[in-house]
Scaffold this motif. Structure first.
Motif, PDB file in Angstrom:
ATOM      1  N   PRO A 355       0.848  -1.205   0.000  1.00 44.65           N
ATOM      2  CA  PRO A 355       0.000   0.000   0.000  1.00 44.65           C
ATOM      3  C   PRO A 355       0.881   1.253   0.000  1.00 44.65           C
ATOM      4  O   PRO A 355       2.045   1.215   0.400  1.00 44.65           O
ATOM      5  CB  PRO A 355      -0.796  -0.130   1.306  1.00 44.65           C
ATOM      6  CG  PRO A 355      -0.705  -1.583   1.679  1.00 44.65           C
ATOM      7  CD  PRO A 355       0.607  -2.067   1.169  1.00 44.65           C
ATOM      8  N   PRO A 450       1.440  -9.406   6.695  1.00 45.11           N
ATOM      9  CA  PRO A 450       0.654  -8.525   7.574  1.00 45.11           C
ATOM     10  C   PRO A 450       0.439  -7.159   6.941  1.00 45.11           C
ATOM     11  O   PRO A 450       0.582  -6.125   7.598  1.00 45.11           O
ATOM     12  CB  PRO A 450       1.533  -8.440   8.827  1.00 45.11           C
ATOM     13  CG  PRO A 450       2.932  -8.535   8.300  1.00 45.11           C
ATOM     14  CD  PRO A 450       2.868  -9.435   7.084  1.00 45.11           C
ATOM     15  N   LEU A 451       0.068  -7.138   5.636  1.00 43.64           N
ATOM     16  CA  LEU A 451      -0.026  -5.867   4.923  1.00 43.64           C
ATOM     17  C   LEU A 451      -1.202  -5.034   5.419  1.00 43.64           C
ATOM     18  O   LEU A 451      -1.102  -3.800   5.518  1.00 43.64           O
ATOM     19  CB  LEU A 451      -0.158  -6.127   3.414  1.00 43.64           C
ATOM     20  CG  LEU A 451       1.042  -6.851   2.770  1.00 43.64           C
ATOM     21  CD1 LEU A 451       0.821  -6.991   1.268  1.00 43.64           C
ATOM     22  CD2 LEU A 451       2.328  -6.085   3.051  1.00 43.64           C
ATOM     23  N   ASN A 452      -2.318  -5.673   5.730  1.00 45.09           N
ATOM     24  CA  ASN A 452      -3.471  -4.912   6.227  1.00 45.09           C
ATOM     25  C   ASN A 452      -3.137  -4.267   7.571  1.00 45.09           C
ATOM     26  O   ASN A 452      -3.504  -3.123   7.835  1.00 45.09           O
ATOM     27  CB  ASN A 452      -4.689  -5.826   6.344  1.00 45.09           C
ATOM     28  CG  ASN A 452      -5.952  -5.048   6.690  1.00 45.09           C
ATOM     29  OD1 ASN A 452      -6.330  -4.138   5.966  1.00 45.09           O
ATOM     30  ND2 ASN A 452      -6.580  -5.395   7.819  1.00 45.09           N
ATOM     31  N   TRP A 453      -2.423  -5.030   8.432  1.00 48.66           N
ATOM     32  CA  TRP A 453      -2.025  -4.472   9.732  1.00 48.66           C
ATOM     33  C   TRP A 453      -1.048  -3.309   9.538  1.00 48.66           C
ATOM     34  O   TRP A 453      -1.131  -2.296  10.224  1.00 48.66           O
ATOM     35  CB  TRP A 453      -1.374  -5.580  10.570  1.00 48.66           C
ATOM     36  CG  TRP A 453      -0.777  -5.076  11.849  1.00 48.66           C
ATOM     37  CD1 TRP A 453      -1.438  -4.738  12.995  1.00 48.66           C
ATOM     38  CD2 TRP A 453       0.606  -4.826  12.092  1.00 48.66           C
ATOM     39  NE1 TRP A 453      -0.559  -4.312  13.936  1.00 48.66           N
ATOM     40  CE2 TRP A 453       0.726  -4.349  13.417  1.00 48.66           C
ATOM     41  CE3 TRP A 453       1.771  -4.972  11.333  1.00 48.66           C
ATOM     42  CZ2 TRP A 453       1.940  -4.020  14.001  1.00 48.66           C
ATOM     43  CZ3 TRP A 453       2.983  -4.650  11.902  1.00 48.66           C
ATOM     44  CH2 TRP A 453       3.076  -4.163  13.220  1.00 48.66           C
ATOM     45  N   GLU A 455      -0.935  -1.282   7.054  1.00 47.71           N
ATOM     46  CA  GLU A 455      -1.616  -0.134   6.463  1.00 47.71           C
ATOM     47  C   GLU A 455      -2.561   0.547   7.459  1.00 47.71           C
ATOM     48  O   GLU A 455      -2.597   1.772   7.563  1.00 47.71           O
ATOM     49  CB  GLU A 455      -2.415  -0.574   5.235  1.00 47.71           C
ATOM     50  CG  GLU A 455      -3.098   0.579   4.516  1.00 47.71           C
ATOM     51  CD  GLU A 455      -3.842   0.129   3.273  1.00 47.71           C
ATOM     52  OE1 GLU A 455      -4.189   0.980   2.449  1.00 47.71           O
ATOM     53  OE2 GLU A 455      -4.061  -1.096   3.142  1.00 47.71           O
ATOM     54  N   THR A 456      -3.307  -0.260   8.242  1.00 46.32           N
ATOM     55  CA  THR A 456      -4.358   0.311   9.064  1.00 46.32           C
ATOM     56  C   THR A 456      -4.106   0.166  10.561  1.00 46.32           C
ATOM     57  O   THR A 456      -4.736   0.844  11.373  1.00 46.32           O
ATOM     58  CB  THR A 456      -5.707  -0.368   8.756  1.00 46.32           C
ATOM     59  OG1 THR A 456      -5.631  -1.763   9.123  1.00 46.32           O
ATOM     60  CG2 THR A 456      -6.026  -0.236   7.272  1.00 46.32           C
ATOM     61  N   HIS A 458      -4.801  -2.609  12.028  1.00 48.98           N
ATOM     62  CA  HIS A 458      -5.747  -3.647  12.444  1.00 48.98           C
ATOM     63  C   HIS A 458      -5.621  -4.829  11.508  1.00 48.98           C
ATOM     64  O   HIS A 458      -5.253  -4.711  10.337  1.00 48.98           O
ATOM     65  CB  HIS A 458      -7.189  -3.120  12.396  1.00 48.98           C
ATOM     66  CG  HIS A 458      -7.379  -1.882  13.240  1.00 48.98           C
ATOM     67  ND1 HIS A 458      -7.465  -1.912  14.608  1.00 48.98           N
ATOM     68  CD2 HIS A 458      -7.508  -0.575  12.870  1.00 48.98           C
ATOM     69  CE1 HIS A 458      -7.618  -0.679  15.067  1.00 48.98           C
ATOM     70  NE2 HIS A 458      -7.645   0.159  14.035  1.00 48.98           N
ATOM     71  N   ASP A 459      -5.945  -6.020  12.014  1.00 48.21           N
ATOM     72  CA  ASP A 459      -5.897  -7.225  11.183  1.00 48.21           C
ATOM     73  C   ASP A 459      -7.124  -7.305  10.295  1.00 48.21           C
ATOM     74  O   ASP A 459      -8.183  -6.812  10.622  1.00 48.21           O
ATOM     75  CB  ASP A 459      -5.836  -8.476  12.084  1.00 48.21           C
ATOM     76  CG  ASP A 459      -4.514  -8.515  12.841  1.00 48.21           C
ATOM     77  OD1 ASP A 459      -3.474  -8.233  12.239  1.00 48.21           O
ATOM     78  OD2 ASP A 459      -4.540  -8.829  14.062  1.00 48.21           O
TER      79      ASP A 459
END
Length: 459
Positions: A355, A450-453, A455-456, A458-459
């Protein structure tokens, strides 16, 4: 890091200087980097570096052991002082079967104390090292009771630190006068107990001195105690006691009060006042303690801890053993997300699609790349850090130390254990070794990105 007093911080700094002076420079890259990022003047950075190295190498733990040993040694010496004081009282008064020679008793109670007190006072004026024998005994006992190999440089470092401000004389003064105060108090209490439970008669005896001499000596010694309310035998009592112990209760009580008053005024009070004076000098002198930056061991750290280009900085050292990872950036503003990989081979495409809010720190495959990234993280710590590792490699000490060091540079860290390339399988035993090692580091890990973590958050 362990919370220490300012004196203990200086003490550990001097200890680490002596250790490096005798055993050679320590691996201090991470320690220097942490000290530089913490800021402050050079002495502050030297102390922070020393504390980090002492935590890693065991000197902080050894200091706690040494202090425990010092307290035990002090208790042992205090017990000996109390027993010695009681012994002086028994030697002075006896069992009550024979009359007590008042001046012989007084010499037994005060003689050695006054001789050593005068010796200490003269030494304080002319040399400043009186009480060194008792001080060395205490240091020796402290080291023996500590039973820690890492405590070898602690006692020499403390002595060197105190000698620069001549505080050692006041520390020894507190020790010497405090122990003698205990001995005199013990003697005083035992004299009172013996006089309360036994009947003593008092005489004075001489061959070459006249009665007038003893009258004058008794009245002179009793003058100060008389100001505190202690009675002094009358001239008639003093003269009559030269022939035999007076079997008169008032005479016995007068001699007893005179002996107790003289012991209190010339035995207990001088030691109490000197102990308090030395304690006051010790307390006020601690504020003047500082590191001698002209010593070679400290002078060599100036450029590493305060580089000429910025007069800021810090250096780093890989830990000898793995510790539970705790973020060291709580006082710094962390922001953003970062992905970094450790020693990936060329067969694996890298980096993955990231991201826009996640930065790529590349692959750490050399000493220079590691140092460069760690230096950057010390200045700009990320809020979230993902560390990609190839679990086909063994989790060796160097890799785990680097992971721990990276994790300390971020507010939150996760380890990404990459999947094996197509056509290969991961070794289950080696993967288990990775799981155990990362659990010991208390770091969360997973086999998916763990790309979502990142970026945000959160998992």
């Amino acid at each position: 890091m362990t919370e220490l007093t300012p004196l203990q911080n200086l003490w550990l700094s001097e200890t680490m200087r002596l250790r490096e002076e005798h055993a050679g420079p320590l691996d201090d890259l991470e320690a220097n980097r942490i000290a530089r990022s913490a800021g402050g003047d050079l002495p502050t950075r030297i102390q922070r570096r020393a504390l980090w190295l002492a935590e890693r190498n065991g000197q902080t733990h050894a200091l706690k052991h040494w202090l425990q040993g010092a307290r035990l040694a002090l208790i042992v010496l205090a017990v000996l002082a109390v027993i010695s004081g009681a012994g002086l009282a028994f030697a002075a008064l006896g069992d009550g079967q024979t009359p007590v020679n008042v001046f012989w008793a007084l010499g037994s109670l005060l003689g050695l104390n006054l001789i050593l007190l005068l010796s200490w006072a003269l030494g304080l004026v002319f040399a400043g090292e009186q009480g060194a024998a008792l001080g060395r005994l205490w240091l020796w006992l402290s080291e023996k009771l500590a039973r820690d190999a890492n405590a070898a440089q602690l006692a020499p470092a403390l002595l060197l630190l105190l000698q620069r401000q001549k505080l050692n004389r006041w520390a020894l003064g507190v020790l010497v006068n405090g122990l003698w105060l205990l001995a005199m108090l013990s003697a005083l209490v035992m004299v009172l107990i013996l006089m309360a439970t036994r009947r003593y008669g008092f005489v004075w005896e001489t061959t070459i001195l006249g009665g007038d001499t003893f009258v004058a000596m008794t009245q002179a010694l009793g003058a100060l105690p008389a100001l505190l309310g202690f009675s002094v035998p009358s001239v008639e009592m003093i003269r009559a006691s030269g022939d035999a112990a007076l079997n008169i209760e008032s005479a016995r009580q007068a001699w007893a009060a005179w002996l107790v008053g003289v012991l209190l005024v010339y035995g207990v009070l001088p030691r109490l006042l000197l102990a308090l004076f030395c304690l006051w000098r010790w307390k006020t002198g601690q504020a003047a303690l500082h590191l001698d930056l002209n010593l070679p061991g400290y002078a060599q750290l100036r450029e590493r801890l305060m580089p000429t280009s910025e007069r800021l900085g810090i250096s780093d050292a890989a830990p000898e053993q793995l510790h539970r990872v705790e973020s060291a950036v709580s006082d710094l503003q962390s922001d953003g997300a970062l992905l970094v990989a450790i020693e990936l081979d060329d067969q694996r495409p890298w980096p993955p699609q990231l991201p826009k809010t996640v930065n790529n720190a590349g692959i750490l495959d050399s000493r220079e790349s590691r140092h460069k990234l760690l230096e950057q993280l010390s200045r700009f710590p990320p809020a979230r850090l993902a560390i990609a590792c190839d679990p086909r490699r063994s989790p060796d000490r160097g890799s785990l130390a680097l992971i721990a060091e990276l994790a300390r540079s971020a507010s939150a860290t996760r380890v990404w254990l990459l999947q094996a390339p197509p056509g290969e399988a991961l070794d289950a035993e080696r993967l288990g070794d990775w799981h155990v090692a990362l659990q010991q580091l208390d770091l969360p890990f997973a086999d998916c990105a763990p790309l979502n973590w990142l970026e945000t958050g959160h998992d």
